[in-house]
Design a protein around this motif. Sequence first.
Motif, short mmCIF file in Angstrom:
data_model
loop_
_atom_site.label_atom_id
_atom_site.label_comp_id
_atom_site.label_asym_id
_atom_site.label_seq_id
_atom_site.Cartn_x
_atom_site.Cartn_y
_atom_site.Cartn_z
N LYS A 98 42.13 47.08 90.34
CA LYS A 98 41.11 47.78 89.55
C LYS A 98 41.76 48.72 88.55
O LYS A 98 41.32 48.84 87.41
N ARG A 99 42.82 49.39 88.99
CA ARG A 99 43.49 50.34 88.10
C ARG A 99 44.04 49.63 86.87
O ARG A 99 44.00 50.16 85.76
N ILE A 100 44.57 48.43 87.09
CA ILE A 100 45.13 47.68 85.96
C ILE A 100 43.99 47.09 85.12
O ILE A 100 44.02 47.11 83.90
N ARG A 101 42.95 46.60 85.83
CA ARG A 101 41.80 46.01 85.14
C ARG A 101 41.13 47.01 84.21
O ARG A 101 40.74 46.67 83.09
N ASP A 102 41.04 48.26 84.65
CA ASP A 102 40.40 49.29 83.84
C ASP A 102 41.15 49.53 82.54
O ASP A 102 40.59 50.02 81.56
N LYS A 103 42.44 49.19 82.55
CA LYS A 103 43.22 49.35 81.31
C LYS A 103 43.18 48.06 80.48
O LYS A 103 43.81 47.98 79.42
N GLY A 104 42.49 47.05 81.00
CA GLY A 104 42.29 45.81 80.23
C GLY A 104 43.53 44.95 80.11
O GLY A 104 43.66 44.22 79.14
N ASP A 105 44.43 45.03 81.09
CA ASP A 105 45.67 44.27 80.98
C ASP A 105 45.69 43.15 82.02
O ASP A 105 46.16 43.35 83.15
N GLU A 106 45.19 41.97 81.63
CA GLU A 106 45.05 40.87 82.60
C GLU A 106 46.39 40.30 83.04
O GLU A 106 46.57 39.93 84.20
N LEU A 107 47.34 40.24 82.09
CA LEU A 107 48.63 39.65 82.44
C LEU A 107 49.34 40.51 83.48
O LEU A 107 49.99 40.00 84.41
N SER A 108 49.21 41.83 83.34
CA SER A 108 49.85 42.72 84.31
C SER A 108 49.26 42.53 85.70
O SER A 108 49.95 42.74 86.71
N MET A 109 47.99 42.12 85.76
CA MET A 109 47.38 41.89 87.07
C MET A 109 48.05 40.72 87.77
O MET A 109 48.22 40.73 88.98
N VAL A 110 48.45 39.71 86.99
CA VAL A 110 49.14 38.56 87.58
C VAL A 110 50.47 39.01 88.18
O VAL A 110 50.79 38.68 89.33
N PHE A 111 51.22 39.79 87.40
CA PHE A 111 52.51 40.27 87.91
C PHE A 111 52.31 41.17 89.13
O PHE A 111 53.05 41.11 90.10
N ALA A 112 51.27 42.01 89.05
CA ALA A 112 50.99 42.90 90.18
C ALA A 112 50.67 42.08 91.43
O ALA A 112 51.04 42.48 92.54
N SER A 113 50.02 40.93 91.23
CA SER A 113 49.66 40.13 92.41
C SER A 113 50.91 39.59 93.09
O SER A 113 50.95 39.47 94.32
N PHE A 114 51.95 39.28 92.32
CA PHE A 114 53.22 38.86 92.94
C PHE A 114 53.77 40.02 93.79
O PHE A 114 54.25 39.82 94.91
#
Lengths: 304, 242
Positions: A98-114
């Motif tokens: 959610k913290r990354i989503r709120d900043k609108g950075d979808e690609l970072s969410m993928v890396f965060a999921s790793f």
Amino acid sequence: MIQSLADGVLVGAILSLGAIGLTMVMHMLRFANFSHAELLSIGAYSALVFDAFFSGIMPILATTIGPLSMTWALTLAMLCAMGVTGISAVLIDRFVFKRIRDKGDELSMVFASFGVAMIIRNVLGLAFGLKSQLYSNDIVFAVMISSDPLLLIKPDQVFVLVAAILIMLILHYILSRTTFGYTLRAVAENPSLAAVSGIRLSRIIALIWIIGGLLAAAAGVFYGLNNHINPVIGRDLVLPIFAATIVGGIGSIYGAVLGGFIVGIASNMALLVLPSGYSPAVPFMIILALLLVRPNGLFGAPQT
Amino acid sequence: MTEILLRATDVFAGYVKDLPILRQVSIEVKKASLTLIIGPNGAGKSTFIKAIAGVVPVSSGHIVLGGQDITGIRPDQMAQYGIAYVPQSDNIFRTLTIRQNLELVLRKTKRGPARIADLFAQFTPLADKQNENAGTLSGGQRQMLAVAMALAVDPSLILMDEPSAGLSPKAAQDVLQMARDLTAQGVTILLVEQNVKQAMRLADHCYILAEGRNQHDAGAAALLNDPIVSEIYLGGKRVGAA
């Protein structure tokens, strides 16, 4: 061959349960969550803990159910594990995605999921050790259904298949017959229209994580009934679950179910013609072959 | 004197922080009237009604509906304040049936089935196809369903963003006439439209926006033949900036 088909159907049912949650999250939140399969691990290990707890406080619960290796304690443990995994999924979203989503950075969410996947895997390893564990040390013999062609099926396998299909039917009923189901489908189709139609997206996102967690936990326990439980379950299952999701079409729950069975059956059938070392490559080959023909998967709609 | 239902005062709003698209836009909308907002592409018309709906954040200014400050409400709270919003495109759920679309917006009310029956009586083409997927509807019927979904929650104000876009001239006229007819039921309509002449013939009052600012406003009938309107649409002369 029929044995491989039967084994493939069982694996497919487990993959389908994992893929349903993944496809919902991927479609709604627009990111590939590589940590989703770790929810299966959380579910499998949570059930192990609750199983020991229930068996300890009420030894009578440790008796097996009919011909299954599954005990009453493990049945209760699975329900508790589903709750724990659902809550874990919501907390992971709240504190990471959610913290990354709120900043609108979808690609970072993928890396965060790793990163999340590695953290969960290693925490489970630290907490439970790297040694494989079992829900039951009792040996359950397979029943010979047919001698020619040879078909051996364990009662647990039948139970897992029936239970997985039952869960999918319940989900199908909810999605197709209840207003809550319409709400989930509406949010998956068009989140911004859903919001202006009075649907609170943050609440639905949390519910999607809970549903994904519940199904993943069930899949984790079902996997553990027929396999060893170890901290790398997620690593082993992430690619087949992704393949099932992509083959079915991102966003399509029914596609995820079909994709799970396709990948499960194809992976097992491939063992008839390929050395077992090549088995992990089969899901990728299925993805490649299917995407050449249907770029959005079997039931997927073009992403807007 | 007719009561003012909606008053927006000096609204600054935009998608990106510190980069407002709307700069000091103000309007007043009378109860049970059809108020039209027109302007060239990029004028901020759609952004303005999205700001009222809470879809686009308002950085300053006030939006008051019926005496209640609704500045910065969440989009999902609109219905609670008596507002419905019909987006320009993708304004129905294609994978749900027509009935399910209506059930969805009425899910919080106990009188859902009765309300749906009322709406089907009002929009008979939808009743005939109520169990079909909304994605199978024609453009005009989709707009009809979108309006029915908006009306379902008994709003005092409906915000409509170019409802005639992409429709045939006949269907466009029907949709705009439907908006006009709703005012007779006491519903207030704030309409953004590119189909200027057709809309102006039906509207009570008209605001012209350009470059995110108020340019002009007057009764729609008075503006209909005003040369300034055509000049603005031709991208020429601007009336003095607000």
